[in-house]
Design a protein around this motif. Structure first.
Motif, PDB file in Angstrom:
ATOM      1  N   TRP A 262      -3.199   0.580  -3.909  1.00 47.69           N
ATOM      2  CA  TRP A 262      -3.077  -0.775  -3.412  1.00 47.69           C
ATOM      3  C   TRP A 262      -2.274  -1.584  -4.715  1.00 47.69           C
ATOM      4  CZ3 TRP A 262      -3.774  -3.110   1.438  1.00 47.69           C
ATOM      5  CH2 TRP A 262      -4.739  -2.472   2.228  1.00 47.69           C
TER       6      TRP A 262
ATOM      7  N   GLY B 201      -7.102   3.361  -4.044  1.00 46.85           N
ATOM      8  CA  GLY B 201      -7.685   3.254  -2.408  1.00 46.85           C
ATOM      9  C   GLY B 201      -8.644   4.240  -1.978  1.00 46.85           C
TER      10      GLY B 201
ATOM     11  N   PHE C 115       0.735  -1.221   0.020  1.00 44.30           N
ATOM     12  CA  PHE C 115       0.172  -0.031  -0.103  1.00 44.30           C
ATOM     13  C   PHE C 115       0.770   1.291   0.007  1.00 44.30           C
ATOM     14  CE2 PHE C 115      -2.352   3.531   2.322  1.00 44.30           C
ATOM     15  CZ  PHE C 115      -3.179   3.645   1.465  1.00 44.30           C
TER      16      PHE C 115
END
Length: 213
Positions: free
Chosen positions: A174, A205, A167
């Motif tokens: 991601w 994300g 991440f």
């Protein structure tokens, strides 16, 4: 006057009880966190660069010695997809502790000084936007890479990770890939241009949109 004295006495009594309960809770919490690194067991089980063994619940433990102390990885048994990462000072006192989902830190990161006092805490979950690690698990199951009920697909037969998740906190990206496979190219990948993977995904994300499939 008697009633006022009686009420004051009750308030003071309740406050004292509350303080005792708080002290008890803090003591229990501290006792649970203050694990020690078993240096003798590490030396006993040391083999080819580290110590590797199983806990009674089936968790796989990997321990390594560094210049500053010791590193410890505890991989939870299936169907859990989480691990623990702990560091220790040379004398064995806990230095830091956090939970991980592949290469992504979750929950609280706590750091201690050599006297076992907390010197910093960080809520790792605060960095996530719309997409959380549970959403990534759901995505992988829908893509038939994982079985969430059994945990099948998370590890290879040799116990190594079959899937790597990263991440990027800067852009909330991601990245997900298989640990083995053909070479895939992406400028956004955590490892640079070339990735060896059977599958590779990028997920925004913020929006949840799959950018690379």
């Amino acid at each position: 006057m008697i009633n006022k004295v009686f009420i004051l006495a009750i308030i003071l009594f309740c406050h004292a009880c509350s303080g005792q309960n708080e002290k008890k809770i803090n003591t229990v919490t501290k006792s649970e966190k203050m694990r020690k690194f078993d240096i003798e067991n590490f030396k006993k089980k040391w083999n080819k660069g580290g110590a590797f063994f199983l806990l009674p619940d089936g968790s796989k433990v990997e321990q390594y010695e560094s210049d500053n102390g010791f590193d410890e990885y505890i991989k939870k048994p299936a169907p859990s997809f989480l691990s623990e990462y702990n560091t220790y000072y040379k004398e064995g006192n806990l230095k830091s502790s956090t939970t991980t989902f592949s290469n992504v830190a979750l929950g609280k990161y706590i750091e201690y000084d050599k006297n076992q006092k907390i010197i910093s805490e960080k809520n790792e979950d605060a960095k996530f936007k719309k997409i959380k690690y549970t959403d990534i698990l759901d995505f992988l199951e829908k893509k038939h890479h994982l079985d969430l009920k059994t945990g099948k697909g998370w590890y290879l037969d040799n116990g190594e990770s079959a899937i790597e998740v990263n991440f990027n906190e800067t852009n909330s990206l991601w990245t997900i890939r298989s640990a083995k496979g053909i070479v895939t190219h992406s400028k956004s990948s955590p490892s640079g241009q070339g990735l060896k993977a059977n599958f590779y995904y990028e997920i925004d994300g913020n929006s949840g949109k799959v950018l690379k499939d």
